[in-house]
Design a protein around this motif. Sequence first.
Motif, PDB file in Angstrom:
ATOM      1  N   THR B  25       0.853  -1.191   0.000  1.00  0.00           N
ATOM      2  CA  THR B  25       0.000   0.000   0.000  1.00  0.00           C
ATOM      3  C   THR B  25       0.888   1.240   0.000  1.00  0.00           C
ATOM      4  O   THR B  25       1.736   1.402   0.876  1.00  0.00           O
ATOM      5  N   LEU B  26       0.701   2.094  -1.002  1.00  0.00           N
ATOM      6  CA  LEU B  26       1.549   3.273  -1.165  1.00  0.00           C
ATOM      7  C   LEU B  26       0.976   4.479  -0.415  1.00  0.00           C
ATOM      8  O   LEU B  26      -0.159   4.424   0.074  1.00  0.00           O
ATOM      9  N   LYS B  31      -2.449   0.481  -4.573  1.00  0.00           N
ATOM     10  CA  LYS B  31      -1.950  -0.863  -4.250  1.00  0.00           C
ATOM     11  C   LYS B  31      -0.984  -1.310  -5.355  1.00  0.00           C
ATOM     12  O   LYS B  31      -1.383  -1.432  -6.518  1.00  0.00           O
ATOM     13  N   HIS B 124      10.719   0.338  -2.372  1.00  0.00           N
ATOM     14  CA  HIS B 124       9.924  -0.865  -2.094  1.00  0.00           C
ATOM     15  C   HIS B 124      10.412  -2.046  -2.943  1.00  0.00           C
ATOM     16  O   HIS B 124      10.488  -3.181  -2.465  1.00  0.00           O
ATOM     17  N   LYS B 187      14.302  -4.944   8.507  1.00  0.00           N
ATOM     18  CA  LYS B 187      13.116  -5.420   7.791  1.00  0.00           C
ATOM     19  C   LYS B 187      11.840  -4.661   8.161  1.00  0.00           C
ATOM     20  O   LYS B 187      11.115  -4.186   7.280  1.00  0.00           O
ATOM     21  N   ALA B 188      11.579  -4.516   9.452  1.00  0.00           N
ATOM     22  CA  ALA B 188      10.322  -3.894   9.872  1.00  0.00           C
ATOM     23  C   ALA B 188      10.226  -2.449   9.396  1.00  0.00           C
ATOM     24  O   ALA B 188       9.136  -1.931   9.153  1.00  0.00           O
ATOM     25  N   ARG B 189      11.364  -1.819   9.228  1.00  0.00           N
ATOM     26  CA  ARG B 189      11.387  -0.412   8.849  1.00  0.00           C
ATOM     27  C   ARG B 189      11.330  -0.210   7.336  1.00  0.00           C
ATOM     28  O   ARG B 189      10.871   0.829   6.866  1.00  0.00           O
ATOM     29  N   LEU B 190      11.805  -1.189   6.589  1.00  0.00           N
ATOM     30  CA  LEU B 190      11.997  -0.940   5.157  1.00  0.00           C
ATOM     31  C   LEU B 190      11.290  -1.911   4.219  1.00  0.00           C
ATOM     32  O   LEU B 190      11.144  -1.627   3.037  1.00  0.00           O
ATOM     33  N   VAL B 191      10.892  -3.073   4.720  1.00  0.00           N
ATOM     34  CA  VAL B 191      10.326  -4.071   3.809  1.00  0.00           C
ATOM     35  C   VAL B 191       8.810  -4.139   4.002  1.00  0.00           C
ATOM     36  O   VAL B 191       8.323  -4.566   5.043  1.00  0.00           O
ATOM     37  N   ALA B 192       8.078  -3.693   2.979  1.00  0.00           N
ATOM     38  CA  ALA B 192       6.619  -3.650   3.064  1.00  0.00           C
ATOM     39  C   ALA B 192       6.020  -4.786   2.240  1.00  0.00           C
ATOM     40  O   ALA B 192       6.710  -5.445   1.474  1.00  0.00           O
ATOM     41  N   GLY B 193       4.716  -4.978   2.398  1.00  0.00           N
ATOM     42  CA  GLY B 193       4.009  -5.924   1.542  1.00  0.00           C
ATOM     43  C   GLY B 193       3.200  -6.918   2.331  1.00  0.00           C
ATOM     44  O   GLY B 193       3.585  -7.312   3.432  1.00  0.00           O
ATOM     45  N   GLU B 194       2.046  -7.273   1.756  1.00  0.00           N
ATOM     46  CA  GLU B 194       1.156  -8.235   2.411  1.00  0.00           C
ATOM     47  C   GLU B 194       0.868  -9.389   1.468  1.00  0.00           C
ATOM     48  O   GLU B 194       0.738  -9.200   0.261  1.00  0.00           O
TER      49      GLU B 194
END
Lengths: 112, 229, 394
Positions: B25-26, B31, B124, B187-194
């Motif tokens: 989500t941007l 999306k 991302h 990871k928690a700070r920079l890697v997004a995605g579901e």
Amino acid sequence: MTGITAYKCNKCGLVMYPKHFRCLKCKGREFEEIEPAGDAKLLTYTVVDQLPWGMDERGRVLGIVEFANGVKATGLVKADDPKLGMKLKAEWGPVRVVGGEPAYGLTLIPKK
Amino acid sequence: MDMEVESYLRPPEIEKPPYPAKVVTLATGGKMVVRQVDRDAVPTLLRAIKPTVEIARDYYDVVGARLYAELIGWYRYRVRDEFCLVGQIDGLLVGIVNSRSYSPHTDISLHTLAIERGLRIGAHLFASKMEYSIEYLGRDEVLITAESPIGFRRWMIEYGLEKREGQHELGGATPYALTREMYFKNKARLVAGERPVPKEIMEIAEREIKIASERDIREKILGAAREIQ
Amino acid sequence: MRPVVIAGVGMIPFERTEEGGLVEMLATAGLNALVDAGVDDRPVDAVYLGNMASGLFNHQEAVASALVDSLALMPAAAERVENGPASGGSAIKNGFLAVASGFSDIVLVVGGEKMREVIGPKATDIVATMTHPMAEYVYGVTLPAQAGMFARLYMTKYGITRHHLAQVAIKNQNNGLLNPYAHIQMKITEEGILTHPQAHINNPVVADPLYLYDCCPVSDGAAAVLLTTPEIAKALKKPQVIIAGVGQATDTHALQEREDPTDLKAVTLAAKKAFEMAGAQPKDIDVAELHDAFTILEIAESEHAGFFKKGEGAQALDAGVTQIGGKLPINPSGGLKARGHPVGATGVAQIVELVWQLRGTAGKRQVKEAQTGFSLNFGGFGNNVLAFVVRREA
């Protein structure tokens, strides 16, 4: 030792840091040099992730404290979980590297 | 084609578990689907890369030309163990990243191309290829270099990478490495995605990789002409 | 004092410029103002240039002299006015004084900065040189860090939440979409920057509690105004938009020395002086351009300037009062948040926007029937602030 010198106006008693040529309140020009004394209370703080060029770190906690004798100063807070109003102990320590050499300043450590 | 000669020219390939698609989500609320593409997608991707080859701003020309060549090389079986992830919003291609595996321990990050700008799409997608190398391919580290100041800021500074001796495969500036430990720390700070990607969103992404017009791509990268009052 | 009319305005789009140096940017904006005023054949008496740090950003000094040369304005008097991020406002004040006093009849004021010549962390450092060298800068204090320390207290004291800060960002970026001069042309959503579980990746911490989308971008840009007397403006057939009030006030250099760190005294005083001089009150203002270098500042300034009671700015924002179409539109231009904040340009760009609004030529972001405008240019972290009231005379 905190390493910083604050100034107390001989005429009205206002405590100032950093130095001014005239008292911020009464324009007096004579001051007593005082050291911050007692515990430092954290008045406000921020956790900085975007630091200036040359400071490659994140999560740097910067805060303003007030000492028991009224001196207010900004310093580097060495606490993982800072809280408004928390009590800190002040030391004089390296806070930044300038031209390859450490620059010293006020470091603030949580009081156990 | 002389397949006997061809067999000498084609590099061997390590079997790779696939990269599971995800949705990011941007800041706009949009999306972006991030998914792996195979060789068949290359001719389509090249259409989007082509206009960037002539854009000097932010070294798009360097990144675009090299990525173009790397993808053709992969398409025609001349680059070993390359992989490619894409970002799509409503099917439209907004970014491409590629890397290649050097050994069971080490991957080499190649290029990151963001077509849509200002939304951390490059960041991302870069994070996604690190995720693939470290989490899904089990590499210990990824070798990285940067060709633009933006890349330098996004990778070297944001991840706090370690300098390495020797040269990066791209032959540019000093190589840096993202280690497994560093990846999980950030990871928690920079890697997004579901995951999984909702079916209807995935269907749109897979149906067609839509490519903006050359003019639109130039505008997205250079900024649209403004109608000044 | 003589009345002072803003007879011409000019700007260049704020962005990251690819071609041309600082002087070209300043000259283009200046020329736009000269052309807008139609003074091509009249001598300009003086040029005031608002610029904060051309030496550090661009390795060039004496830029005002270069500017008069570039625009063939010799032998006009020329100087650069430096007051941090309020350099533009200070340049306008100096131009105003020159005309009001009778010393000059036609004055060109240009504000500009080319910040993107350096990488972001270097720009942050250059701007941070404004802080107290030994009491602040040495620790890594930046302007966002000062704003973060201020925001923590202000938010705690007045119950302001990140939702409110996001509303400022969203409103101003929406307004920016209506302004072709705005650097940031992007619609954002609360989901994307705040409420989505992964929004922190799009919107990372800069100086907690302030995040990326709470901060203005780093931009290149320039803006200009031409100031003159009502008589000359009439001869030029330009609308009589006058600078009705000017106020300026200062506060302590180091943030720690403010008795109440949530009190932006210089904002209150500068605004009060500007209103008094204009014979106006906050309720008379139809449109305001505030210095939202950080989202928290738009709310805090709207209260300190007297538009809302302390602690009520956030509710006004939530109720839509500050939207274009609301009772008091704030930052229809997009503000610093979306238009961008080339430090020396901002104070001038704010006045340019107000003139467009009062002339009724602000296009899609036009505030209906705007007659009186207010701007606030915030230097340092509120230690040197300028306020202006501008009015369209019948």
